[in-house]
Scaffold this active site. Structure first.
Site, PDB file in Angstrom:
ATOM      1  N   GLU A 239       0.855  -1.191   0.000  1.00 45.12           N
ATOM      2  CA  GLU A 239       0.000   0.000   0.000  1.00 45.12           C
ATOM      3  C   GLU A 239       0.886   1.235   0.000  1.00 45.12           C
ATOM      4  O   GLU A 239       1.840   1.324   0.774  1.00 45.12           O
ATOM      5  CB  GLU A 239      -0.906  -0.002   1.231  1.00 45.12           C
ATOM      6  CG  GLU A 239      -1.759   1.261   1.376  1.00 45.12           C
ATOM      7  CD  GLU A 239      -2.629   1.231   2.631  1.00 45.12           C
ATOM      8  OE1 GLU A 239      -3.005   0.125   3.062  1.00 45.12           O
ATOM      9  OE2 GLU A 239      -2.906   2.309   3.188  1.00 45.12           O
TER      10      GLU A 239
ATOM     11  N   GLU B 246      -2.670  11.534   3.442  1.00 48.26           N
ATOM     12  CA  GLU B 246      -3.756  11.394   4.404  1.00 48.26           C
ATOM     13  C   GLU B 246      -3.794  12.657   5.263  1.00 48.26           C
ATOM     14  O   GLU B 246      -2.759  13.244   5.568  1.00 48.26           O
ATOM     15  CB  GLU B 246      -3.563  10.165   5.287  1.00 48.26           C
ATOM     16  CG  GLU B 246      -3.733   8.844   4.558  1.00 48.26           C
ATOM     17  CD  GLU B 246      -3.609   7.657   5.494  1.00 48.26           C
ATOM     18  OE1 GLU B 246      -4.655   7.153   5.958  1.00 48.26           O
ATOM     19  OE2 GLU B 246      -2.472   7.241   5.763  1.00 48.26           O
TER      20      GLU B 246
END
Length: 241
Positions: free
Chosen positions: A117, A122
């Protein structure tokens, strides 16, 4: 030093739902990380207009689904391997907002975290002056507290657009904000797939979660949350020295 040429761009220069030739909606009420939203395929929660993708998280009257938001992915439609990605975005205001722009590996039979990932960006509305980048593998992931993370501190993340950049080659991955590097990983000679699963195609995900372990406390008075992505550009490597 790598050289790049433009290979793909999504400028959101149309109106309506995101281009179905590129994007698929992921929908449902149950998601990881203790998130509180349901993801839905509704125009009011995800639409393209005024040259940007808009993802809106809203309150709901459904007690089984108190918040609605959207999550789109390019899986099985547009995959990427290596290059430079430049995603121009503005973060949402609101305590409990958790937008993300990220990539997942496509190797069949490899679940998370072994598939790999790459978290380009974020952000949490409860920590509005910082944005983070990270990556997860079988060896390095948050479930065993070994994941690698970089942080940028800025005061205008939810008021101005910024370029969130991933430079990805066969030898390294570099995370940048407005071309300022905040995290880098270099492939080591003895790395296996467990440490470096990045030599495979990945697909992109864009979503706006509500709450969860990263988003934190939700304040209903702050709704709706409004996440904007103005453009996505992928540059292929044409020369690497």
């Amino acid at each position: 030093m790598a050289k790049f040429k433009l290979a793909f761009e999504e400028n959101f220069d149309y109106n309506g739902k995101p281009n179905p030739e590129i994007w698929t909606f992921q929908v449902g009420p149950k998601w990881a990380n203790n998130e509180k939203q349901c993801y839905v395929d509704k125009l009011e929660n995800c639409y393209v207009s005024d040259g940007a993708l808009h993802i809106i998280a809203t309150k709901s009257d459904d007690p089984n689904c108190p918040y609605e938001s959207a999550r789109i992915m390019s899986k099985d439609k547009k995959h990427f391997q290596y290059g430079r990605f430049v995603v121009r975005a503005k973060m949402p205001k609101g305590r409990g907002a958790w937008p993300a722009i990220w990539f997942m590996g496509t190797v069949k039979g490899q679940g998370w975290p072994a598939c790999g990932e790459i978290d380009l960006m974020e952000f949490a509305g409860n920590r509005r002056t910082q944005v983070t980048s990270a990556y997860h593998t079988k060896t390095y992931n948050h479930s065993i507290n070994t994941h690698k993370e970089g942080v940028l501190i800025a005061n205008n993340l939810d008021t101005e657009f910024h370029d969130y950049i991933l430079e990805w080659t066969k030898d390294h991955i570099s995370f940048q904000v407005d071309y300022e590097e905040i995290l880098r990983a270099d492939k080591k000679p003895n790395d296996t797939f467990a440490e470096w699963p990045f030599d495979q195609p990945y697909y992109m995900i864009i979503n706006l979660a509500v709450g969860g372990w990263y988003g934190g406390k939700i304040v209903d008075e702050d709704f709706p949350f409004h996440f904007e992505v103005a453009s996505i550009r992928h540059f292929e490597i044409i020369e690497e020295k």
